[in-house]
Design a protein around this motif. Sequence first.
Motif, PDB file in Angstrom:
ATOM      1  N   SER A   1       0.824  -1.206   0.000  1.00 49.31           N
ATOM      2  CA  SER A   1       0.000   0.000   0.000  1.00 49.31           C
ATOM      3  C   SER A   1       0.859   1.258   0.000  1.00 49.31           C
ATOM      4  CB  SER A   1      -0.916   0.004   1.228  1.00 49.31           C
ATOM      5  OG  SER A   1      -0.149  -0.042   2.418  1.00 49.31           O
ATOM      6  N   ASP A   2       0.254   2.359  -0.343  1.00 49.74           N
ATOM      7  CA  ASP A   2       0.913   3.664  -0.370  1.00 49.74           C
ATOM      8  C   ASP A   2       1.329   4.034   1.049  1.00 49.74           C
ATOM      9  OD1 ASP A   2       1.638   6.336  -0.553  1.00 49.74           O
ATOM     10  OD2 ASP A   2      -0.144   6.954  -1.673  1.00 49.74           O
ATOM     11  N   PRO A   3       2.632   4.220   1.310  1.00 53.05           N
ATOM     12  CA  PRO A   3       3.087   4.522   2.675  1.00 53.05           C
ATOM     13  C   PRO A   3       2.643   5.887   3.186  1.00 53.05           C
ATOM     14  CG  PRO A   3       4.905   4.679   1.108  1.00 53.05           C
ATOM     15  CD  PRO A   3       3.756   4.088   0.359  1.00 53.05           C
ATOM     16  N   SER A   4       2.121   6.745   2.292  1.00 55.08           N
ATOM     17  CA  SER A   4       1.670   8.058   2.750  1.00 55.08           C
ATOM     18  C   SER A   4       0.310   7.989   3.443  1.00 55.08           C
ATOM     19  CB  SER A   4       1.600   9.041   1.578  1.00 55.08           C
ATOM     20  OG  SER A   4       0.505   8.758   0.731  1.00 55.08           O
ATOM     21  N   ILE A   5      -0.375   6.832   3.352  1.00 55.40           N
ATOM     22  CA  ILE A   5      -1.663   6.679   4.026  1.00 55.40           C
ATOM     23  C   ILE A   5      -1.420   6.549   5.529  1.00 55.40           C
ATOM     24  CG2 ILE A   5      -3.746   5.276   4.255  1.00 55.40           C
ATOM     25  CD1 ILE A   5      -3.265   4.267   1.396  1.00 55.40           C
ATOM     26  N   ASN A   6      -2.118   7.348   6.315  1.00 54.15           N
ATOM     27  CA  ASN A   6      -2.007   7.269   7.766  1.00 54.15           C
ATOM     28  C   ASN A   6      -2.285   5.832   8.224  1.00 54.15           C
ATOM     29  OD1 ASN A   6      -2.897   7.403  10.628  1.00 54.15           O
ATOM     30  ND2 ASN A   6      -2.662   9.608  10.348  1.00 54.15           N
ATOM     31  N   PRO A   7      -1.401   5.242   9.058  1.00 52.16           N
ATOM     32  CA  PRO A   7      -1.590   3.848   9.499  1.00 52.16           C
ATOM     33  C   PRO A   7      -2.938   3.587  10.165  1.00 52.16           C
ATOM     34  CG  PRO A   7       0.603   4.632  10.090  1.00 52.16           C
ATOM     35  CD  PRO A   7      -0.158   5.826   9.584  1.00 52.16           C
ATOM     36  N   ASP A   8      -3.507   4.612  10.775  1.00 50.48           N
ATOM     37  CA  ASP A   8      -4.825   4.456  11.394  1.00 50.48           C
ATOM     38  C   ASP A   8      -5.943   4.443  10.369  1.00 50.48           C
ATOM     39  OD1 ASP A   8      -3.691   4.424  13.944  1.00 50.48           O
ATOM     40  OD2 ASP A   8      -3.847   6.604  14.161  1.00 50.48           O
ATOM     41  N   PHE A   9      -5.643   4.946   9.165  1.00 49.48           N
ATOM     42  CA  PHE A   9      -6.655   5.067   8.121  1.00 49.48           C
ATOM     43  C   PHE A   9      -6.652   3.871   7.181  1.00 49.48           C
ATOM     44  CE2 PHE A   9      -8.164   7.850   4.339  1.00 49.48           C
ATOM     45  CZ  PHE A   9      -9.494   7.625   4.653  1.00 49.48           C
ATOM     46  N   LEU A  10      -5.489   3.249   7.031  1.00 50.63           N
ATOM     47  CA  LEU A  10      -5.347   2.162   6.067  1.00 50.63           C
ATOM     48  C   LEU A  10      -6.332   1.013   6.317  1.00 50.63           C
ATOM     49  CD1 LEU A  10      -3.870   0.959   3.642  1.00 50.63           C
ATOM     50  CD2 LEU A  10      -2.142   0.062   5.243  1.00 50.63           C
ATOM     51  N   PRO A  11      -6.486   0.518   7.556  1.00 48.80           N
ATOM     52  CA  PRO A  11      -7.440  -0.580   7.769  1.00 48.80           C
ATOM     53  C   PRO A  11      -8.875  -0.184   7.413  1.00 48.80           C
ATOM     54  CG  PRO A  11      -5.975  -0.349   9.652  1.00 48.80           C
ATOM     55  CD  PRO A  11      -5.755   0.853   8.794  1.00 48.80           C
ATOM     56  N   GLU A  12      -9.206   1.072   7.646  1.00 51.53           N
ATOM     57  CA  GLU A  12     -10.544   1.567   7.310  1.00 51.53           C
ATOM     58  C   GLU A  12     -10.777   1.525   5.807  1.00 51.53           C
ATOM     59  OE1 GLU A  12     -12.786   5.886   7.574  1.00 51.53           O
ATOM     60  OE2 GLU A  12     -11.487   5.296   9.251  1.00 51.53           O
ATOM     61  N   LEU A  13      -9.787   1.963   5.050  1.00 54.39           N
ATOM     62  CA  LEU A  13      -9.899   1.946   3.596  1.00 54.39           C
ATOM     63  C   LEU A  13      -9.968   0.515   3.067  1.00 54.39           C
ATOM     64  CD1 LEU A  13      -7.323   4.731   2.603  1.00 54.39           C
ATOM     65  CD2 LEU A  13      -9.814   4.870   2.454  1.00 54.39           C
ATOM     66  N   GLN A  14      -9.126  -0.352   3.624  1.00 54.14           N
ATOM     67  CA  GLN A  14      -9.093  -1.733   3.145  1.00 54.14           C
ATOM     68  C   GLN A  14     -10.360  -2.499   3.533  1.00 54.14           C
ATOM     69  OE1 GLN A  14      -5.269  -2.944   4.781  1.00 54.14           O
ATOM     70  NE2 GLN A  14      -4.291  -2.677   2.772  1.00 54.14           N
ATOM     71  N   ALA A  15     -10.982  -2.104   4.622  1.00 49.06           N
ATOM     72  CA  ALA A  15     -12.238  -2.748   5.002  1.00 49.06           C
ATOM     73  C   ALA A  15     -13.350  -2.360   4.037  1.00 49.06           C
ATOM     74  CB  ALA A  15     -12.617  -2.356   6.432  1.00 49.06           C
TER      75      ALA A  15
END
Length: 320
Positions: free
Chosen positions: A206-220
């Motif tokens: 995934s794009d490392p610029s995505i906030n780590p707290d946001f990535l699971p939300e997007l992937q869900a």
Amino acid sequence: MALVFALILSCFIGLTQGQLRVGFYSQTCPNAEEIVSSVVREAVASDPTMAAALLRLQFHDCFVEGCDGSILIDNGQGSERQAFGHQGVRGYEVIDRAKAQLEAECRGVVSCADIVALAARDSIALSNGPSYDVPTGRRDGRVSNSTLADNMPDVSDSIEQLKAKFRQKGLSHKDLVVLSAAHTIGTTACFFMTDRLYNFFPGGGSDPSINPDFLPELQATCPQNGENSVRLALDRGSELTFDNSILSNIRDGFAVLESDAKLYQDEATSRVVDSYFGLLSSVLGPSFETDFVNSIVKMGQIGVKTGSRGEIRRSCRSFN
């Protein structure tokens, strides 16, 4: 409450030979702007996401043949609206309804290109954004070809490509930031997120610029190999309200689109983003709403046809 800005438009006269002006239809079709506003209000009341769609429609129209209604033509697979870069663009039926009412009141007077610009303006106001005057007097173009949309700004473009595409239209890097902030309202499809979430690098990831707290939300919301048509808000937490929270999200790693995230990875564009925040920004800093109005009015003058260079279509979907 929407703010009303008095715009000084004289600086644009050189671009349009002075033929675009606020109140262009005041004598020939006095109720023109109210008719468009009424149709847009009804459409947004029925479907709140239509506001973002109509705002996007103006951007996509202006970035091809200029603000001339070319995207509205529906003449088969070769028409501009069928271009890959226009995927997901909608709102055509709202423009058609406004045109039908205008033709009933003032036959052959109001251009489809002006309806698009007015509908975008009304959509912003209905989303609690600024109200502003739209210079009108555009005529409709006589060309609509899908290949002409090949160079539309794309979510996967580099920041240099995005800046270059805006420069080609006479728009600055500041305009790029401010107009991208139109993503403060609306949604996007998971289709545009797949590479950013799962294939950002050749080997995956995934794009490392995505906030780590946001990535699971997007992937869900957009699971790998999931349904590409699922939609998610472009401005996390504020998808129906026109405000500058999209810029705050971009700054904090909560940008949804890759192209939005890149605005904070470039020195020039990140400075623009930062200029709207800080302890004294609300007092001494620039006004996001004022800057947005200036940029969208400027965008609305790209490649306009006036006088004998265009026509007033009887139907927005076909040439006369």
